[in-house]
Scaffold this active site. Structure first.
Site, PDB file in Angstrom:
ATOM      1  N   HIS A 176      23.303   7.983  -8.049  1.00  8.39           N
ATOM      2  CA  HIS A 176      22.373   8.846  -7.305  1.00  8.39           C
ATOM      3  C   HIS A 176      20.988   8.802  -7.936  1.00  8.39           C
ATOM      4  O   HIS A 176      20.826   8.320  -9.061  1.00  8.39           O
ATOM      5  CB  HIS A 176      22.875  10.302  -7.301  1.00  8.39           C
ATOM      6  CG  HIS A 176      24.016  10.537  -6.355  1.00  8.39           C
ATOM      7  ND1 HIS A 176      25.328  10.322  -6.705  1.00  8.39           N
ATOM      8  CD2 HIS A 176      24.032  10.962  -5.063  1.00  8.39           C
ATOM      9  CE1 HIS A 176      26.112  10.603  -5.669  1.00  8.39           C
ATOM     10  NE2 HIS A 176      25.355  10.990  -4.662  1.00  8.39           N
ATOM     11  N   LYS A 203      18.999  14.233  -9.274  1.00  8.35           N
ATOM     12  CA  LYS A 203      20.210  14.965  -8.878  1.00  8.35           C
ATOM     13  C   LYS A 203      20.679  15.820 -10.057  1.00  8.35           C
ATOM     14  O   LYS A 203      20.796  15.343 -11.180  1.00  8.35           O
ATOM     15  CB  LYS A 203      21.318  13.999  -8.440  1.00  8.35           C
ATOM     16  CG  LYS A 203      22.581  14.727  -7.994  1.00  8.35           C
ATOM     17  CD  LYS A 203      23.543  13.808  -7.274  1.00  8.35           C
ATOM     18  CE  LYS A 203      24.859  14.487  -6.937  1.00  8.35           C
ATOM     19  NZ  LYS A 203      24.756  15.641  -6.041  1.00  8.35           N
TER      20      LYS A 203
HETATM   21  P1  NAD Z   1      16.618  19.788  -3.568  1.00 12.41           P
HETATM   22  O1  NAD Z   1      16.442  20.187  -4.987  1.00 12.41           O
HETATM   23  O2  NAD Z   1      15.695  18.778  -2.977  1.00 12.41           O
HETATM   24  O3  NAD Z   1      16.549  21.084  -2.606  1.00 12.41           O
HETATM   25  C1  NAD Z   1      17.148  22.326  -2.895  1.00 12.41           C
HETATM   26  C2  NAD Z   1      16.288  23.405  -2.252  1.00 12.41           C
HETATM   27  O4  NAD Z   1      16.938  24.665  -2.425  1.00 12.41           O
HETATM   28  C3  NAD Z   1      14.882  23.524  -2.897  1.00 12.41           C
HETATM   29  O5  NAD Z   1      13.884  23.609  -1.891  1.00 12.41           O
HETATM   30  C4  NAD Z   1      14.985  24.819  -3.701  1.00 12.41           C
HETATM   31  O6  NAD Z   1      13.732  25.503  -3.834  1.00 12.41           O
HETATM   32  C5  NAD Z   1      15.965  25.614  -2.822  1.00 12.41           C
HETATM   33  N1  NAD Z   1      16.603  26.713  -3.537  1.00 12.41           N
HETATM   34  C6  NAD Z   1      16.899  26.825  -4.858  1.00 12.41           C
HETATM   35  N2  NAD Z   1      17.469  28.014  -5.122  1.00 12.41           N
HETATM   36  C7  NAD Z   1      17.507  28.686  -3.945  1.00 12.41           C
HETATM   37  C8  NAD Z   1      17.968  29.979  -3.571  1.00 12.41           C
HETATM   38  N3  NAD Z   1      18.485  30.836  -4.475  1.00 12.41           N
HETATM   39  N4  NAD Z   1      17.876  30.353  -2.270  1.00 12.41           N
HETATM   40  C9  NAD Z   1      17.347  29.503  -1.355  1.00 12.41           C
HETATM   41  N5  NAD Z   1      16.879  28.274  -1.651  1.00 12.41           N
HETATM   42  C10 NAD Z   1      16.957  27.871  -2.939  1.00 12.41           C
HETATM   43  O7  NAD Z   1      18.126  19.318  -3.445  1.00 12.41           O
HETATM   44  P2  NAD Z   1      18.797  18.445  -2.266  1.00 12.41           P
HETATM   45  O8  NAD Z   1      18.784  17.002  -2.640  1.00 12.41           O
HETATM   46  O9  NAD Z   1      18.236  18.885  -0.951  1.00 12.41           O
HETATM   47  O10 NAD Z   1      20.321  18.935  -2.400  1.00 12.41           O
HETATM   48  C11 NAD Z   1      20.673  20.304  -2.229  1.00 12.41           C
HETATM   49  C12 NAD Z   1      22.155  20.474  -2.512  1.00 12.41           C
HETATM   50  O11 NAD Z   1      22.906  19.745  -1.518  1.00 12.41           O
HETATM   51  C13 NAD Z   1      22.604  19.917  -3.857  1.00 12.41           C
HETATM   52  O12 NAD Z   1      23.636  20.727  -4.368  1.00 12.41           O
HETATM   53  C14 NAD Z   1      23.147  18.538  -3.511  1.00 12.41           C
HETATM   54  O13 NAD Z   1      24.084  18.038  -4.440  1.00 12.41           O
HETATM   55  C15 NAD Z   1      23.794  18.838  -2.174  1.00 12.41           C
HETATM   56  N6  NAD Z   1      23.987  17.688  -1.280  1.00 12.41           N
HETATM   57  C16 NAD Z   1      25.132  17.722  -0.540  1.00 12.41           C
HETATM   58  C17 NAD Z   1      25.366  16.712   0.377  1.00 12.41           C
HETATM   59  C18 NAD Z   1      26.604  16.803   1.228  1.00 12.41           C
HETATM   60  O14 NAD Z   1      26.812  15.934   2.100  1.00 12.41           O
HETATM   61  N7  NAD Z   1      27.442  17.834   1.027  1.00 12.41           N
HETATM   62  C19 NAD Z   1      24.458  15.670   0.546  1.00 12.41           C
HETATM   63  C20 NAD Z   1      23.290  15.684  -0.231  1.00 12.41           C
HETATM   64  C21 NAD Z   1      23.063  16.708  -1.138  1.00 12.41           C
END
Ligand code: NAD
Length: 227
Positions: A135, A139
């Site tokens: 990744h 991440k």
């Molecule tokens: P990212 O860091 O780009 O985005 C996360 C967002 O959440 C940020 O804008 C942050 O400010 C916000 N955030 C943080 N704490 C918060 C809170 N308490 N309340 C509301 N918002 C809050 O991360 P990303 O790449 O978008 O990934 C987000 C999550 O999704 C991670 O856990 C990642 O591993 C997961 N993910 C899952 C899949 C899937 O298919 N299940 C795919 C990709 C990523």
């Protein structure tokens, strides 16, 4: 025509949040009525949405679950990297509302889960199994939730034996998962590569449509896809 499904999106400013907003633009059956990020708090989570989608951070999950249960809203939870206690809060909340909780919302990875399980059974314990996941460098969690889920599925075919996972964090890799089955004189490799977050976003929207009206309980993407 039915009114579009109203979605409240948590983690809206993140990479996945933006991908989900973009995918929602192309889905006339759904509209994002509220976008919440870190500083907003969850007080905006009300009965004016039909479903909540959360791709934010594991630390937010317990509060998100509580708010969804309070307002009786179904939840699509894509966030990964939970502790056992954080996972428990999801399981407990699923006794009150329906939750789709998936480490990976892409169709291809869910097909990989099915194929890896089948391969492990066909090849048996003479084959060594190794999982490699790669990744982007920002991440937060390692190993990935998808790799842990793969290890869990494969362990079920081997009496619970723990399987090695190798994690690579580099550049802007969206997400690669590889399972290697290595035997004597041959090797089988199953690989999935995500080239765009669009695949996770479209899967999450599919899950959002699916979960509305379902009985309370904990569902996987395999349930959504009928695999
Ligand atoms: P990212 O860091 O780009 O985005 C996360 C967002 O959440 C940020 O804008 C942050 O400010 C916000 N955030 C943080 N704490 C918060 C809170 N308490 N309340 C509301 N918002 C809050 O991360 P990303 O790449 O978008 O990934 C987000 C999550 O999704 C991670 O856990 C990642 O591993 C997961 N993910 C899952 C899949 C899937 O298919 N299940 C795919 C990709 C990523």
């Amino acid at each position: 025509m039915n009114a579009p499904v109203r979605v409240l999106l948590i983690g809206a400013n993140g990479r996945m949040g933006k991908a989900i907003s973009a995918a929602a633009e192309a889905d006339s059956g759904l509209t994002i009525v509220a976008r919440i990020d870190r500083r907003d708090g969850l007080s905006g989570l009300t009965n004016t949405c039909d479903v909540v989608i959360d791709f934010s951070t594991a630390d937010a999950t317990a509060a998100v679950c509580q708010a969804c249960a309070e307002h009786d809203r179904p939840l699509v939870l894509g966030t990964t990297g939970h502790t056992a206690a954080q996972k428990d809060s999801v399981t407990e909340t699923a006794e009150k509302i329906p939750i789709v909780f998936a480490a990976n919302f892409s169709l291809g990875v869910n097909a990989l889960f099915v194929l890896a399980r089948r391969a492990a059974i066909l090849l048996g314990e003479d084959f060594d199994v190794e999982i490699i996941e790669s990744h982007h460098r920002t991440k937060k969690d390692a190993p990935s939730g998808t790799a842990k889920k793969l290890a869990e599925i494969l362990a079920e075919t081997r009496g619970g034996k723990e399987l090695p996972i190798h994690s690579v964090r580099a550049g802007d890799i969206v997400g690669d998962h590889e399972v290697i089955f290595a035997g004597r004189g041959e090797r089988l490799e199953l690989t999935h590569r995500a080239s765009s977050r669009e695949t996770f976003a479209r899967g999450a929207l599919r899950a959002a449509h699916w979960v509305i009206g379902k009985p309370r309980g904990l569902y996987s993407m395999e349930n959504v896809l009928g695999l």
